[in-house]
Design an enzyme around this catalytic site. Structure first.
Site, short mmCIF file in Angstrom:
data_model
loop_
_atom_site.label_atom_id
_atom_site.label_comp_id
_atom_site.label_asym_id
_atom_site.label_seq_id
_atom_site.Cartn_x
_atom_site.Cartn_y
_atom_site.Cartn_z
N GLY A 27 14.21 -3.70 3.97
CA GLY A 27 15.32 -4.26 3.59
C GLY A 27 15.99 -3.23 2.33
O GLY A 27 15.34 -2.17 2.14
N VAL A 29 16.98 -3.63 -1.88
CA VAL A 29 16.71 -4.41 -3.22
C VAL A 29 18.04 -4.03 -3.85
O VAL A 29 18.36 -2.94 -4.21
CB VAL A 29 15.32 -3.65 -3.82
N LYS A 43 15.67 -8.89 -3.12
CA LYS A 43 15.34 -8.18 -1.76
C LYS A 43 16.00 -8.84 -0.64
O LYS A 43 15.66 -10.15 -0.46
CB LYS A 43 13.78 -8.26 -1.86
N ASP A 142 -0.54 -4.53 0.46
CA ASP A 142 0.04 -3.23 0.32
C ASP A 142 0.21 -2.89 -1.04
O ASP A 142 1.19 -2.49 -1.51
CB ASP A 142 1.53 -3.98 0.81
#
Length: 282
Positions: A27, A29, A43, A142
């Site tokens: 997406g 930000v 976000k 992540d």
């Protein structure tokens, strides 16, 4: 920061958008401001994820998990806490505290590798953040240079939620979006095995090597090559020396049980705590 383009909304939820900070496979930000004047990072997931009910369910769970991180005893210090979110919006979004500072990726690309004292403060802060995350029964999954921000008052581990919420959804298969960064994912993530906090420690080790040398410990020119190296080859530690080299090598062990815990990493890098190193000028 980039100016808003035609077609981008002027507001998201109660926040007025000031500009676009970045975009990626998950997406966009935005830098935004609340009615009360607080600056936040909002976000917003790509619209095609919004039609995937499995994604929405995951996103809802991950937002709640991120809120728990933000309210933990050590969470706010080295992470950007979730302030607001709307998983039920037409296009789901989440707002976090805005951290003024470049990502580790940007810092190394623009100025080269970090000095050892800075690497120690960076690693200790991230390890303390992971200790808090794991204490809640969560795994970040992540940890990578672009998810580490460098502020004047210390490092921040960001991006809890969106990346993990997309993991395993139908949209992933249909769009080819990859979750995580191949050179920083643990072998067990790549092989689809059970994920524990040890996976984050592997990624942390790779981040330490990148911060210290300016290079990933698993260099390669394709995702397939990177994935193969992570699973089958030893890391390239470059000019990394002394205690940092030994610690990074332990973190990058192929076997999860052979890696240190985040608390051990933090104590090796900063016996007195990361805050002390940051306060001394990191």
């Amino acid at each position: 920061m980039q100016p808003l383009e035609a077609g981008e909304p002027p507001t998201i939820g109660p926040y007025r958008l000031l500009g676009r900070l970045g975009s990626g496979g998950m997406g966009r930000v935005y830098l935004a401001r609340s009615a009360g004047g607080r600056t936040v990072a909002v976000k917003v997931v790509h619209p095609h994820f919004a039609t995937d009910e499995e994604f929405r369910a995951r996103f809802r769970r991950e937002v709640e998990a991120a809120r728990r991180v933000g309210t933990g005893p050590d969470g706010p210090r080295w992470s950007a806490p979730v302030l607001d979110a709307d998983p039920e919006a037409a296009v789901p979004w989440v707002a976090t505290a805005y951290v003024a500072g470049p990502s580790l990726t940007q810092a190394v690309a623009g100025h080269g590798r970090l000095p050892e004292d800075s690497v120690r403060a960076l690693g200790a802060g991230l390890a303390e953040a992971l200790t808090a995350v794991h204490a809640l029964g969560l795994v970040h999954r992540d940890v990578k240079p672009s998810n580490v921000l460098l502020s004047l008052d210390g490092p921040r581990l960001i991006d809890f939620g969106i990346a993990r919420a997309t993991d395993g959804t139908a949209s992933l298969t249909s769009t080819g979006v990859s979750v995580g960064s191949p050179g920083y994912m643990s072998p067990e993530q790549i092989l689809g095995k059970g994920i524990t906090g040890a996976a984050d420690v592997f990624s942390l080790g790779a981040v330490l090597v990148y911060a210290s040398t300016g290079e990933s410990p698993f260099p390669g020119d394709s995702s397939a090559a990177l994935l193969y190296k992570v699973v089958h080859e030893e890391p390239e530690l470059g000019a990394l020396g002394g205690g940092l080299r030994d610690l990074a090598a332990r973190c990058l062990a192929k076997e999860p049980s052979a890696r240190p815990t985040p608390d051990e990493v933090a104590r090796v890098l900063a016996p007195g705590g990361a805050a002390g190193l940051v306060a001394a000028g990191w």
